[in-house]
Design an enzyme around this catalytic site. Sequence first.
Site, short mmCIF file in Angstrom:
data_model
loop_
_atom_site.label_atom_id
_atom_site.label_comp_id
_atom_site.label_asym_id
_atom_site.label_seq_id
_atom_site.Cartn_x
_atom_site.Cartn_y
_atom_site.Cartn_z
NE ARG A 65 15.14 0.33 3.45
CZ ARG A 65 14.66 -0.08 2.28
NH1 ARG A 65 15.44 -0.72 1.43
NH2 ARG A 65 13.40 0.17 1.94
CG ASN A 84 15.29 -0.66 -2.38
OD1 ASN A 84 14.67 -1.23 -1.50
ND2 ASN A 84 14.71 -0.20 -3.48
CD GLU A 90 8.24 7.27 3.34
OE1 GLU A 90 7.71 7.47 2.25
OE2 GLU A 90 7.64 6.82 4.34
CG ASN A 146 13.07 -0.28 -6.46
OD1 ASN A 146 13.17 -1.48 -6.19
ND2 ASN A 146 12.23 0.51 -5.83
CG ASP A 183 9.25 -1.74 -5.78
OD1 ASP A 183 10.46 -2.01 -5.69
OD2 ASP A 183 8.52 -1.66 -4.78
#
Length: 291
Positions: free
Chosen positions: A93, A95, A113, A146, A196
């Site tokens: 997917r 991010n 995951e 990220n 992140d």
Amino acid sequence: VVKEKNRMGECPVWEERESALVYVDINSQKVCRWSPLTNEVQSVSVGARVGSVALRQCGGYVIALGTRFAFLDWDTQAVTTILELEQDKLNNRFNDGKVDPKGRFFAGTMAEETAPGVRARRQGALYTLFPDHSVIKQLDQVDISNGLDWSLDHRTFFHIDSLTYAVHAFSYDVHTGKIACPRLLYRLAKEEHMPDGMCIDAEGKLWVACIDGGRVIRVDPETGRRIQTVTLPTPRITSCCFGGKDYSEMYVTSAYDGLDEATLAKDPHAGEIFKITGLGVKGIPQNFYAA
């Protein structure tokens, strides 16, 4: 400032024309908008995990959800697909994403995951969506694409692949939108955990959200050193942006997904959105996708 909890709050964007903070809750599959004036949160369900949102020049938003780029019309709640990618990677997917200084939307992918802490490695990529809706792949074999931003002189692109536990810098050609020549900029210390989301301030310094580290850190790209740490009252800090009428406030998103019941019982703030004031530095306005 936002008490309505997010499973995985991410990608905060200050929208000056609405005087509002726009963000996503990835795992709740929705794009949200919070008004500091009314303290109201509005949201639009988009039917897939949505990794990032950015402003469009002509109004509304460009979003990266599932493995596709799309437009979101806030008023009608209509989601219009621009392009599907990575259809062969069923577990991937999109991010984080952000618009570059020329109105191109950069967004990257990752593998979900399959069990707690278990994911296929190097399945992600970083893409650029041009205003004419064409797409190029900038990076391959990424773990978790990220945080990203550009230097104030538009010569450097900064990017985080979370599982490298580092921030990397690339040369950036503002005319073509291409990135090249990666180099290590900053490796996170053990207590900072995993990088992140990320944003840049008006002095050209980077702010990195540390998921499971409960903090945002300020890094000097010139020296590659951490120069400031702001701790927050919950561990899963996901991203940050500057906003407010003069961009002197920092908004920080967080998540409660990934915390066990014992931790959640002791953590009343998991998944909330925070405002940091008094940093003594301002941010810069977000770029608009140029279509």
